[in-house]
Design a protein around this motif. Structure first.
Motif, PDB file in Angstrom:
ATOM      1  N   PHE A  36       2.718  27.391 -58.316  1.00 17.36           N
ATOM      2  CA  PHE A  36       3.048  25.755 -58.083  1.00 17.36           C
ATOM      3  C   PHE A  36       1.856  25.163 -57.958  1.00 17.36           C
ATOM      4  O   PHE A  36       1.577  23.836 -57.952  1.00 17.36           O
ATOM      5  CB  PHE A  36       4.039  25.418 -56.882  1.00 17.36           C
ATOM      6  N   ASP A  50      13.079  23.451 -65.526  1.00 15.14           N
ATOM      7  CA  ASP A  50      13.646  22.560 -66.499  1.00 15.14           C
ATOM      8  C   ASP A  50      14.088  21.164 -65.978  1.00 15.14           C
ATOM      9  O   ASP A  50      14.781  20.434 -66.248  1.00 15.14           O
ATOM     10  CB  ASP A  50      15.210  23.415 -67.132  1.00 15.14           C
ATOM     11  N   SER A  51      13.479  21.081 -64.737  1.00 16.48           N
ATOM     12  CA  SER A  51      13.826  19.716 -64.038  1.00 16.48           C
ATOM     13  C   SER A  51      12.800  18.534 -64.161  1.00 16.48           C
ATOM     14  O   SER A  51      11.563  18.865 -64.044  1.00 16.48           O
ATOM     15  CB  SER A  51      13.760  20.080 -62.617  1.00 16.48           C
ATOM     16  N   GLY A  99      17.754  14.337 -57.204  1.00 14.05           N
ATOM     17  CA  GLY A  99      18.944  15.069 -56.577  1.00 14.05           C
ATOM     18  C   GLY A  99      18.964  15.075 -55.200  1.00 14.05           C
ATOM     19  O   GLY A  99      19.912  15.071 -54.441  1.00 14.05           O
ATOM     20  N   ARG A 100      17.803  15.717 -54.633  1.00 10.18           N
ATOM     21  CA  ARG A 100      17.981  15.958 -53.126  1.00 10.18           C
ATOM     22  C   ARG A 100      17.949  14.671 -52.443  1.00 10.18           C
ATOM     23  O   ARG A 100      18.303  14.734 -51.234  1.00 10.18           O
ATOM     24  CB  ARG A 100      16.715  16.686 -52.798  1.00 10.18           C
ATOM     25  N   GLU A 103      21.477  14.266 -52.064  1.00  2.10           N
ATOM     26  CA  GLU A 103      21.894  15.549 -51.014  1.00  2.10           C
ATOM     27  C   GLU A 103      21.713  15.015 -49.516  1.00  2.10           C
ATOM     28  O   GLU A 103      22.559  15.112 -48.546  1.00  2.10           O
ATOM     29  CB  GLU A 103      21.249  16.836 -51.333  1.00  2.10           C
ATOM     30  N   ASP A 124      18.072  25.651 -53.806  1.00  2.35           N
ATOM     31  CA  ASP A 124      17.121  25.537 -52.540  1.00  2.35           C
ATOM     32  C   ASP A 124      17.058  24.207 -51.636  1.00  2.35           C
ATOM     33  O   ASP A 124      17.285  24.270 -50.515  1.00  2.35           O
ATOM     34  CB  ASP A 124      15.735  26.176 -52.866  1.00  2.35           C
ATOM     35  N   THR A 125      17.146  23.284 -52.557  1.00  2.00           N
ATOM     36  CA  THR A 125      16.991  21.992 -51.805  1.00  2.00           C
ATOM     37  C   THR A 125      18.344  21.468 -51.007  1.00  2.00           C
ATOM     38  O   THR A 125      18.515  20.894 -50.146  1.00  2.00           O
ATOM     39  CB  THR A 125      16.687  20.674 -52.730  1.00  2.00           C
ATOM     40  N   THR A 126      19.390  21.989 -51.916  1.00  2.00           N
ATOM     41  CA  THR A 126      20.907  21.575 -51.133  1.00  2.00           C
ATOM     42  C   THR A 126      20.962  22.450 -49.838  1.00  2.00           C
ATOM     43  O   THR A 126      21.043  21.883 -48.552  1.00  2.00           O
ATOM     44  CB  THR A 126      21.887  22.250 -52.056  1.00  2.00           C
ATOM     45  N   THR A 181      28.332  24.120 -57.706  1.00  2.00           N
ATOM     46  CA  THR A 181      27.305  24.017 -58.617  1.00  2.00           C
ATOM     47  C   THR A 181      27.387  24.463 -59.847  1.00  2.00           C
ATOM     48  O   THR A 181      27.688  25.634 -60.108  1.00  2.00           O
ATOM     49  CB  THR A 181      25.807  24.836 -57.990  1.00  2.00           C
ATOM     50  N   ASN A 185      22.763  27.450 -60.708  1.00  2.00           N
ATOM     51  CA  ASN A 185      21.395  27.607 -60.721  1.00  2.00           C
ATOM     52  C   ASN A 185      20.836  29.027 -60.027  1.00  2.00           C
ATOM     53  O   ASN A 185      19.987  29.836 -60.559  1.00  2.00           O
ATOM     54  CB  ASN A 185      20.654  26.570 -60.338  1.00  2.00           C
ATOM     55  N   LYS A 256      17.354  14.696 -63.669  1.00  2.00           N
ATOM     56  CA  LYS A 256      16.050  15.537 -64.193  1.00  2.00           C
ATOM     57  C   LYS A 256      16.529  16.738 -64.997  1.00  2.00           C
ATOM     58  O   LYS A 256      15.830  17.377 -65.903  1.00  2.00           O
ATOM     59  CB  LYS A 256      15.030  15.880 -63.229  1.00  2.00           C
ATOM     60  N   LYS A 257      17.955  17.088 -64.939  1.00  2.00           N
ATOM     61  CA  LYS A 257      18.031  18.296 -65.666  1.00  2.00           C
ATOM     62  C   LYS A 257      19.071  17.598 -66.952  1.00  2.00           C
ATOM     63  O   LYS A 257      18.541  16.882 -67.813  1.00  2.00           O
ATOM     64  CB  LYS A 257      19.144  19.129 -64.861  1.00  2.00           C
ATOM     65  N   MET A 385      11.957  32.598 -52.329  1.00  2.11           N
ATOM     66  CA  MET A 385      12.625  31.442 -51.987  1.00  2.11           C
ATOM     67  C   MET A 385      13.823  31.396 -50.956  1.00  2.11           C
ATOM     68  O   MET A 385      13.915  30.700 -50.056  1.00  2.11           O
ATOM     69  CB  MET A 385      13.251  30.946 -53.502  1.00  2.11           C
ATOM     70  N   ARG A 405      12.638  33.342 -62.840  1.00  2.00           N
ATOM     71  CA  ARG A 405      13.394  32.584 -63.715  1.00  2.00           C
ATOM     72  C   ARG A 405      12.500  31.864 -64.773  1.00  2.00           C
ATOM     73  O   ARG A 405      11.437  31.298 -64.213  1.00  2.00           O
ATOM     74  CB  ARG A 405      14.179  31.335 -63.010  1.00  2.00           C
ATOM     75  N   PHE A 450       7.052  26.640 -52.499  1.00  2.00           N
ATOM     76  CA  PHE A 450       6.414  25.387 -52.691  1.00  2.00           C
ATOM     77  C   PHE A 450       4.877  25.658 -52.621  1.00  2.00           C
ATOM     78  O   PHE A 450       3.849  25.149 -53.155  1.00  2.00           O
ATOM     79  CB  PHE A 450       6.854  24.052 -52.628  1.00  2.00           C
TER      80      PHE A 450
END
Ligand code: P71
Length: 457
Positions: A36, A50-51, A99-100, A103, A124-126, A181, A185, A256-257, A385, A405, A450
């Motif tokens: 990152f 892919d975001s 998205g987050r 959430e 992860d963010t969820t 989900t 993912n 974003k997806k 993660m 991934r 991150f």
């Protein structure tokens, strides 16, 4: 014809800067082995996510020019709202910057200490947004979803038996909402079947618990249903998507997806009272309810993207890309999560580098090697993660899967780019015995992947 082509022509290009193995070794060291922290300019093929990485269409760019930037009641908002309502059927549509943010608003209203929020698998963010409210995030995917080799067609399905058991154990009053989900993912981009969405719904209905879809990749999920579930082969993907949403009470969405844009998201639902409360939070943290942290032009691009993403030629090409990479890896004996997911290929790091134990982050070691070897940037989804250190014993608690991934930006790379990626993976696989375990030298309190720093053992 058997060859499935990219169903678009390219009219604007972005040069890729080539680098050498030696240069990349230096960049990786400077970044303390966190991908990152590498400048995108120093990446040849960027499959980190892919975001927000899609290429927009001519019609989306035209929408950008048409964007109405009025603070309140912009024309672009109404176009956006109408498109979201058309596809999801939800009456209340609340734009968010991604998205987050959706959430955070949802779990801020519904979460709290002692609450449990089940899902097939939270991303992860969820999970972080649930846990930051003092609630527990419970992952209840079916057993096949945790078996990289299983060819079950809907490995993203919820284990409805375990869901019932959880409801019985903690009581429905402690479960304010259940998530699904689509596609899953963290578990390999695997789809959820319509039958499973319905059965999840039935269980929740009996206990008065609402269902929300984490709808990031709803179109890819709809396409898998069309291809794999009996009775859906002749239905349009839009129609299938509508049916998926009709089983839920609301959704969170990262545009974003599967909205084919670089920024944006939304929260949608039918409950007017909950939506009123959500808008009140939105005004404090994101912006007025007709823009929610986005520009009018962003709302235009999302509305157009939501339409385009459901085109069957696009989805056929999209899913074929992952299948194609999967076929080549399979032929070469490289272990990955089967069948290939919708938006990515997930290497099975446990089987790829069995000499590196989970506490030494085999996925991170592979991701670093892919970068050095070919400038391919991927993302570890495993012990970095989702792993934790037991505060009592200090031992490593590994998640069920150790994955790397390689996520495919939408409409960005061509087949020869993927041939190159395959070559890089095969090369790293051939030299896998020389991969070394890693250790974390710095980690932040949450979402450590991150910003963590690493060294070799
Ligand atoms: C993905 C991302 C974004 C990401 C995450 C971690 C590393 C790199 C990039 C985001 C998701 C998602 C699901 C199922 C909610 C979000 C948050 N995914 N649910 O896969 O996949 O959306 O990024 O718009 O806030 O690379 P957001």
């Amino acid at each position: 014809m058997k060859t499935i082509i990219e169903p678009f022509r390219i009219k604007m290009v972005e040069p890729i800067r080539m680098t050498t193995v030696e240069e990349r070794r230096g960049f990786l060291e400077e970044a303390e082995h966190n991908l990152f922290l590498i400048a995108a300019e120093n990446v040849i093929i960027d499959l980190l996510t892919d975001s927000g990485t899609a290429a927009m269409s001519d019609a989306q760019w035209a929408g950008i020019m048409r964007g109405d930037e009025s603070y309140a009641g912009a024309r672009s908002f109404y176009r956006f709202q109408e498109k979201v309502q058309e596809i999801t059927g939800f009456t209340q549509v609340i734009p968010t910057h991604q998205g987050r943010a959706a959430e955070r608003i949802l779990f801020g209203l519904l979460g709290g200490p002692g609450r449990v929020i089940p899902s097939n698998t939270h991303f992860d963010t969820t999970r972080a947004n649930i846990e930051s409210q003092g609630s527990e995030a419970a992952d209840l995917v079916i057993a096949a979803g945790l078996d990289p080799g299983s060819l079950y067609p809907f490995k993203g399905n919820m284990d409805v038996g375990r869901l019932e058991e959880l409801i019985r154990r903690v009581g429905p009053g402690q479960i304010p909402v259940c998530m699904l989900t689509v596609t899953n993912n963290s578990g390999g981009g695997q789809p959820v079947s319509m039958d499973n969405i319905r059965r999840t719904r039935e269980v929740l209905n009996r206990h008065g618990i609402p269902l929300f879809l984490d709808a990031c990749r709803f179109a890819e999920n709809a396409y898998f249903i069309k291809r794999r579930e009996s009775g859906y082969g002749e239905r349009s993907c839009k129609d299938i998507a509508r049916e998926m949403f009709s089983c839920a009470d609301g959704c969170t969405m990262s545009a974003k997806k599967d909205a084919l844009v670089n920024i944006g998201g939304f929260l949608a639902m039918n409950d007017e009272e909950l939506a009123r409360r959500a808008r009140n939070v939105l005004i404090v943290t994101e912006g007025f309810p007709t823009y929610g942290g986005l520009a009018g032009r962003d709302l235009e691009a999302i509305a157009q993207g939501l339409e385009e993403v459901l085109h069957e030629d696009y989805l056929a090409y999209r899913i074929r890309t992952a299948e194609y990479v999967g076929e080549k890896l399979e032929a070469a004996g490289v272990p990955f999560v089967k069948p290939p997911g919708g938006h990515a290929i997930y290497l099975d790091a446990r089987a790829f580098a069995p000499h590196i134990p989970p506490r030494e982050f085999p996925g991170q070691a592979i991701a670093c090697a892919l970068y050095v070897e070919g400038g391919v940037r991927s993302c570890e989804i495993g012990s970095v993660m989702f792993g934790r250190t037991d505060p009592q014993t200090g031992t490593h608690l590994a998640p069920p899967l150790e994955l790397v991934r390689l996520a495919f930006p939408r409409r960005v790379y061509t087949q020869s780019h993927f041939d190159y990626v395959i070559e890089v993976i095969l090369k790293v696989h051939a030299g896998r015995s020389s991969l070394r375990g890693m250790r974390i030298t710095y980690e932040p309190p949450a979402l450590r992947h991150f910003t963590a720093r690493y060294g070799y053992r």
